[in-house]
Design a protein around this motif. Structure first.
Motif, PDB file in Angstrom:
ATOM      1  N   GLU A   1       0.586  -0.773   0.232  1.00 53.43           N
ATOM      2  CA  GLU A   1      -0.111   0.101   0.097  1.00 53.43           C
ATOM      3  C   GLU A   1       1.107   1.387   0.009  1.00 53.43           C
ATOM      4  O   GLU A   1       2.040   1.481   1.227  1.00 53.43           O
ATOM      5  N   GLN A   2       0.314   2.538  -1.224  1.00 50.83           N
ATOM      6  CA  GLN A   2       1.100   3.608  -0.667  1.00 50.83           C
ATOM      7  C   GLN A   2       0.380   4.798  -0.495  1.00 50.83           C
ATOM      8  O   GLN A   2      -0.952   4.759  -0.165  1.00 50.83           O
ATOM      9  N   THR A   3       0.802   5.038   0.691  1.00 54.09           N
ATOM     10  CA  THR A   3       0.285   6.043   1.727  1.00 54.09           C
ATOM     11  C   THR A   3       0.623   7.947   1.227  1.00 54.09           C
ATOM     12  O   THR A   3       1.719   7.951   1.997  1.00 54.09           O
TER      13      THR A   3
ATOM     14  N   ARG B   1      -4.924   6.961  -0.137  1.00 55.57           N
ATOM     15  CA  ARG B   1      -4.161   5.336  -0.178  1.00 55.57           C
ATOM     16  C   ARG B   1      -4.722   4.429  -1.689  1.00 55.57           C
ATOM     17  O   ARG B   1      -5.247   4.894  -1.547  1.00 55.57           O
TER      18      ARG B   1
ATOM     19  N   ARG C   1      -3.225   0.793  -3.761  1.00 59.87           N
ATOM     20  CA  ARG C   1      -1.722  -0.552  -3.203  1.00 59.87           C
ATOM     21  C   ARG C   1      -2.623  -0.866  -5.145  1.00 59.87           C
ATOM     22  O   ARG C   1      -3.172  -1.296  -5.647  1.00 59.87           O
TER      23      ARG C   1
END
Length: 111
Positions: A14-16, A22, A24
């Motif tokens: 996951e990227q925030t 957010r 993914r």
């Protein structure tokens, strides 16, 4: 809306982002004759949790929308997955990309 069935090749972390957004990403391989196609999708915000039980080599059916945008003269396309389901029965043959029926609208898409 479109639908695709294939085998999961990879699921990314996951990227925030600073804004709180957010996402993914994951890749699904679809057999296309002699040359299989690796297609990258993204799940955003609350749709990310659908990937918690998905791993490489799973066969999945993905319902998605095509999203496009322009930024500083460049154009980008994203395949935004809003439903990811495991396909029972194991080694079923992947289908090609086809429009899904219009009676299942996506919910909570942030754009």
């Amino acid at each position: 809306m479109f639908e695709l069935e294939g085998k999961v090749k990879e699921v990314f972390d996951e990227q925030t982002f600073g804004s709180g957004f957010r996402k993914r990403e994951f890749v699904v391989t679809v057999e296309d004759g002699k040359y299989p196609q690796d297609i990258k999708f993204e799940c955003v915000q609350d749709k990310i949790q659908q990937l918690d039980n998905v791993s490489a080599d799973d066969t999945v059916k993905v319902k998605f929308d095509i999203r496009g945008r322009e930024w500083k003269g460049n154009y980008f396309v994203n395949l935004s997955a809003w439903q990811v389901n495991s396909v029972s029965g194991g080694d079923s043959a992947p289908d090609s990309i086809e429009p899904a029926s219009q009676d299942e609208p996506p919910d909570d898409i942030p754009f």
